[in-house]
Every structure is written in structure tokens, then in C-alpha cells.
Write a protein that holds these residues in place. Structure first.
Motif, PDB file in Angstrom:
ATOM      1  N   UNK A 136       0.176   4.091   3.934  1.00 16.20           N
ATOM      2  CA  UNK A 136      -1.264   3.934   4.116  1.00 16.20           C
ATOM      3  C   UNK A 136      -1.859   4.889   5.152  1.00 16.20           C
ATOM      4  N   UNK A 137      -1.060   5.350   6.111  1.00 15.55           N
ATOM      5  CA  UNK A 137      -1.589   6.265   7.129  1.00 15.55           C
ATOM      6  C   UNK A 137      -1.910   7.651   6.559  1.00 15.55           C
ATOM      7  N   UNK A 138      -1.245   8.008   5.467  1.00 20.72           N
ATOM      8  CA  UNK A 138      -1.419   9.340   4.890  1.00 20.72           C
ATOM      9  C   UNK A 138      -2.187   9.318   3.573  1.00 20.72           C
ATOM     10  N   UNK A 184       0.809  -1.228   0.000  1.00 22.21           N
ATOM     11  CA  UNK A 184       0.000   0.000   0.000  1.00 22.21           C
ATOM     12  C   UNK A 184       0.841   1.277   0.000  1.00 22.21           C
ATOM     13  N   UNK A 185       2.088   1.205  -0.425  1.00 22.69           N
ATOM     14  CA  UNK A 185       2.947   2.392  -0.444  1.00 22.69           C
ATOM     15  C   UNK A 185       3.019   2.990  -1.836  1.00 22.69           C
ATOM     16  N   UNK A 186       2.948   4.311  -1.911  1.00 18.67           N
ATOM     17  CA  UNK A 186       3.247   5.032  -3.149  1.00 18.67           C
ATOM     18  C   UNK A 186       4.544   5.791  -2.920  1.00 18.67           C
TER      19      UNK A 186
END
Length: 193
Positions: free
Chosen positions: A30-32, A19-21
Motif C-alpha cells: 500500500x505504501x507504493x 491491499x497487496x499486489x
């Protein structure tokens, strides 16, 4: 920068993604990120894309406009991406240049597809491959493929278990990937005629 995997075992295919960009030296976890999901469903298939983050919305929009596309076999997937290519150029302003000596225009994306018919990979010049057991794309692919190969034959592991292991391993060693992961499972007994 990503780790996307698909695993076929028994009557199921599991597809999972990190889930990282990543934007240069900045990572968006993912938290942001309000929408960290890298997998989406369309045309009876689950799609995951590597390359520019723009590809996700572009491909979803292009697929929504083209309801007659078929992703049930290697030749039909090739034909579908051949039909999509001019739309990507005309409607979404795709820049097709890669290398000067490339034999064809590039679609600039790598796509992993899972559906009741199998696991398929589509590469930048619309090359289509079908995979028997598992595959991975993205910057964490080598780690994921190695991990999935090491555990694939274990009878206690399902397709979903193996997909999790692939993405978790990719995230452990690849700087362009991080947890949590997302997972979709496709039942291969639901093939529509």
C-alpha cells in the motif's frame, strides 16, 4: 494472491480485502501503490476479484458499459456473468483457455459480491454460489475461513469485526496478502424493490 472476505451477521454484510499486489517474486504494498483498494462498488453491490490484476479495471469497465445487469440473486448473477463473458472476450481480449477438458470457456476470475440480497461467489466457469454466513477467496482464503469460523458465533462481534479478523489472519499467514485492509459494510435493510 489476496485475501478477500465477506461476512453476513445480523442486518449487515461486511466485505474486506488486503491491499497487496504481487508480481512474481515482487510485492507491491500500500505504501507504493497509489490505488491499493481491491473492492469497488457497482450495480448496488460491492465486488472483489481474485486473479490477474487486470481483472479489476476490466470488470469495472465492463460493468459500466452494461447498466441492465442484475446481481440480486444466484440465477440473475449467473445470467449477468453469462452476458458479460462475450463482452470480456470481444472488448477486452480475454483469453478463455484453462484446461483442455474444461466443459466451458473460462472467465479467468473469481469474484466475491456483497449486496443487500446476500453474499455471492462467482468462479471461472460462471459457477455462482450463495453463502449464508461468510466466505473468503484468494490465496489467504483458508486462513481467513478458519479464523472467521472460530469467532462467528461470538455475540460481541459484528460482521465488520469478523471480516477484519478474517483478513488480518489471512495477512498474517499468507505471503500473497498484507495489511492494511479495506472494508465496506452493506446494510441489508436497504433492499430496493
Amino acid at each position: 494472491m489476496t485475501t478477500l472476505v465477506a461476512v453476513r451477521k445480523g442486518n449487515q454484510i461486511a466485505m474486506a480485502a488486503d491491499t497487496q499486489s504481487t508480481f512474481g517474486d515482487t510485492r507491491l504494498g500500500h505504501l507504493h501503490d497509489a490505488r491499493p483498494e481491491k473492492l469497488f462498488q457497482s450495480h448496488g453491490s460491492v465486488f472483489g476479484i481474485c486473479g490477474s490484476a487486470a481483472h479489476d479495471l476490466v470488470l469495472q469497465a465492463a460493468l459500466a458499459k452494461s447498466r441492465t445487469l442484475d446481481f440480486s440473486s444466484r440465477p440473475l448473477i449467473f445470467d449477468s456473468f453469462r452476458k458479460l463473458h462475450p463482452k470480456l472476450k470481444e472488448d477486452f481480449f480475454l483469453k478463455t483457455e484453462e484446461e483442455e477438458d474444461d466443459p466451458y470457456e473460462s472467465s479467468q476470475m473469481t469474484v466475491l459480491i456483497a449486496n443487500p440480497h446476500g453474499i455471492f461467489g462467482v468462479f471461472s466457469m460462471r459457477e455462482v454460489y450463495e453463502y449464508r454466513q461468510f466466505w473468503a477467496i484468494g490465496s489467504g482464503r483458508d486462513f481467513a475461513i478458519g479464523a472467521m469460523r472460530a469467532v462467528y458465533e461470538r455475540p460481541d462481534l459484528s460482521a465488520a469485526d469478523i471480516a477484519r479478523i478474517g483478513v488480518e489472519t489471512g495477512c498474517e499467514f499468507d505471503v500473497g496478502s498484507s495489511l492494511p485492509l479495506t472494508l465496506h459494510v452493506v446494510d441489508m435493510t436497504t433492499i430496493e424493490n
